[in-house]
Scaffold this motif. Structure first.
Motif, short mmCIF file in Angstrom:
data_model
loop_
_atom_site.label_atom_id
_atom_site.label_comp_id
_atom_site.label_asym_id
_atom_site.label_seq_id
_atom_site.Cartn_x
_atom_site.Cartn_y
_atom_site.Cartn_z
N VAL A 10 0.85 -1.20 0.00
CA VAL A 10 0.00 0.00 0.00
C VAL A 10 0.88 1.24 0.00
O VAL A 10 1.79 1.37 0.82
CB VAL A 10 -0.93 0.02 1.24
CG1 VAL A 10 -1.77 1.29 1.24
CG2 VAL A 10 -1.82 -1.20 1.25
N GLU A 11 0.62 2.15 -0.93
CA GLU A 11 1.39 3.38 -1.01
C GLU A 11 0.85 4.37 0.03
O GLU A 11 0.03 5.24 -0.25
CB GLU A 11 1.30 3.99 -2.41
CG GLU A 11 2.29 5.12 -2.64
CD GLU A 11 2.24 5.65 -4.07
OE1 GLU A 11 3.19 6.32 -4.47
OE2 GLU A 11 1.24 5.39 -4.76
N ILE A 12 1.35 4.22 1.25
CA ILE A 12 0.86 5.05 2.35
C ILE A 12 1.24 6.51 2.14
O ILE A 12 0.43 7.41 2.32
CB ILE A 12 1.44 4.56 3.70
CG1 ILE A 12 1.00 3.11 3.94
CG2 ILE A 12 0.98 5.45 4.84
CD1 ILE A 12 1.62 2.50 5.14
N GLY B 85 15.49 5.11 20.83
CA GLY B 85 16.06 5.56 19.57
C GLY B 85 15.20 5.22 18.36
O GLY B 85 15.61 5.44 17.22
N ASP B 86 14.00 4.67 18.58
CA ASP B 86 13.10 4.36 17.48
C ASP B 86 12.44 5.65 16.98
O ASP B 86 12.03 6.50 17.78
CB ASP B 86 12.02 3.37 17.92
CG ASP B 86 12.58 1.99 18.19
OD1 ASP B 86 13.51 1.58 17.47
OD2 ASP B 86 12.12 1.33 19.14
N ILE B 87 12.34 5.78 15.66
CA ILE B 87 11.87 7.01 15.04
C ILE B 87 10.47 6.81 14.46
O ILE B 87 10.19 5.83 13.78
CB ILE B 87 12.84 7.45 13.93
CG1 ILE B 87 14.24 7.69 14.52
CG2 ILE B 87 12.34 8.73 13.24
CD1 ILE B 87 15.33 7.78 13.48
N GLY C 149 12.74 2.73 9.74
CA GLY C 149 13.95 1.99 10.05
C GLY C 149 15.16 2.88 10.26
O GLY C 149 15.05 4.07 10.54
N SER C 150 16.33 2.30 10.09
CA SER C 150 17.59 2.99 10.31
C SER C 150 17.77 4.14 9.32
O SER C 150 17.30 4.08 8.18
CB SER C 150 18.75 1.99 10.15
OG SER C 150 19.99 2.66 10.12
N LEU C 151 18.50 5.17 9.76
CA LEU C 151 18.79 6.31 8.91
C LEU C 151 20.23 6.28 8.38
O LEU C 151 20.76 7.29 7.96
CB LEU C 151 18.56 7.62 9.69
CG LEU C 151 17.16 7.84 10.25
CD1 LEU C 151 17.07 9.20 10.93
CD2 LEU C 151 16.09 7.70 9.18
N ILE D 198 9.36 1.72 5.94
CA ILE D 198 8.35 1.76 7.00
C ILE D 198 8.32 0.38 7.66
O ILE D 198 8.12 -0.64 6.99
CB ILE D 198 6.96 2.11 6.43
CG1 ILE D 198 6.99 3.50 5.79
CG2 ILE D 198 5.90 2.04 7.52
CD1 ILE D 198 5.77 3.80 4.95
N LYS D 199 8.52 0.35 8.96
CA LYS D 199 8.56 -0.92 9.69
C LYS D 199 7.22 -1.29 10.31
O LYS D 199 6.86 -2.46 10.37
CB LYS D 199 9.64 -0.85 10.78
CG LYS D 199 11.06 -0.69 10.24
CD LYS D 199 12.07 -0.56 11.37
CE LYS D 199 12.20 -1.84 12.16
NZ LYS D 199 13.25 -1.73 13.20
N GLU D 200 6.51 -0.28 10.80
CA GLU D 200 5.22 -0.53 11.43
C GLU D 200 4.27 0.63 11.18
O GLU D 200 4.72 1.76 10.97
CB GLU D 200 5.35 -0.74 12.95
CG GLU D 200 6.08 -2.01 13.36
CD GLU D 200 6.09 -2.20 14.86
OE1 GLU D 200 5.02 -2.07 15.49
OE2 GLU D 200 7.17 -2.46 15.41
#
Length: 252
Positions: free
Chosen positions: A114-116, A134-136, A161-163, A170-172
């Motif tokens: 899905v293209e959120i 540290g989660d963004i 996720g990581s930068l 997108i993780k969640e």
């Protein structure tokens, strides 16, 4: 029925608030408090960054570039500022002291097909926050919510996720059920969000994906929020002001 009424009164607090305007900043769209320097940093829609004291004295004005800056947070572990850019749907990593750009990381627009983060002039990134681990998290501002099925351009929070690379995924996805979330910050383990259109301050448990409390704010364009260490909450008002409340005023 009585229990339902009492629960509603507990959950939604409507208070007679008188916010204090500490500074005038055009199109203020994000704000963060830096404890180590006791300073506030504000971004606006036209690419400007401001440093000011908690009393509202502007100490520096810096033009980052032609970016629609919509949110800012502080990565204490790496001593970096993270700024959300609308339209490009990216995160800028800035030097905390100089405010200069170090890197840009784009967020992949799709999650589970899905293209959120669909390209649109009416929706896009509006807020960013980082938790104690540290989660963004970023907010996709929209007037649409979803119930059981994720929609394009829905009003949701996205954990990314990581930068470390040029792009992150997108993780969640968190469906909070509110529209137009334009400001976010973590404080004492909870996520605090502002709904611009609804003039709401929302205390949220991100782990349980559950609202703890809703507070009706005075009418303004709440596009940024942060706490200091002296019992104050600051709101970046897109109408051109930095507002200050006391936490005891808001009963949080």
């Amino acid at each position: 029925m009585i229990q339902k009424i009492l629960f509603t009164l507990f959950l939604i607090s409507s208070l007679n608030l008188n916010a204090k305007t500490i500074a005038k900043i055009p199109e203020a769209s994000g704000i963060v408090y830096i404890a180590k320097t006791d300073m506030l940093i504000v971004v606006n829609d036209e690419g400007w960054i401001y440093k000011l004291t908690p009393k509202g004295d502007i100490k520096r004005k810096f033009f980052l570039g032609k970016y629609d800056l919509e949110g800012i947070t502080y990565d204490t572990k790496n001593d970096k500022l993270l700024v959300a850019v609308e339209g490009k749907e990216s995160i800028l990593i800035l030097n905390r002291a100089s405010l200069e750009l170090e890197r840009e990381v784009k967020i992949k627009r799709k999650f589970d097909g899905v293209e959120i983060l669909k390209k649109s002039k009416k929706t896009g990134l509006e807020a960013i926050a980082i938790d104690e681990n540290g989660d963004i998290y970023v907010s996709n501002q929209s007037k649409k919510t979803y119930d059981k099925k994720l929609k394009e351009n829905a009003s949701v929070i996205l954990k990314v996720g990581s930068l470390k690379k040029k792009k992150t995924k997108i993780k969640e996805v968190y469906n909070h059920g509110y529209i137009d979330i334009a400001g976010m910050t973590f404080h004492d383990g909870y996520l605090y969000m502002t709904s611009d259109k609804k003039n709401l301050l929302i205390k949220y448990d991100i782990k349980k994906n559950k609202t703890i409390k809703k507070i009706k704010l005075d009418k303004s364009a709440q596009e940024g929020i942060c706490f200091d260490n002296d019992g104050h909450i600051y709101i970046a008002d897109d109408n051109g002001a930095i507002l200050q409340y006391k936490t005891r005023q808001l009963r949080i």
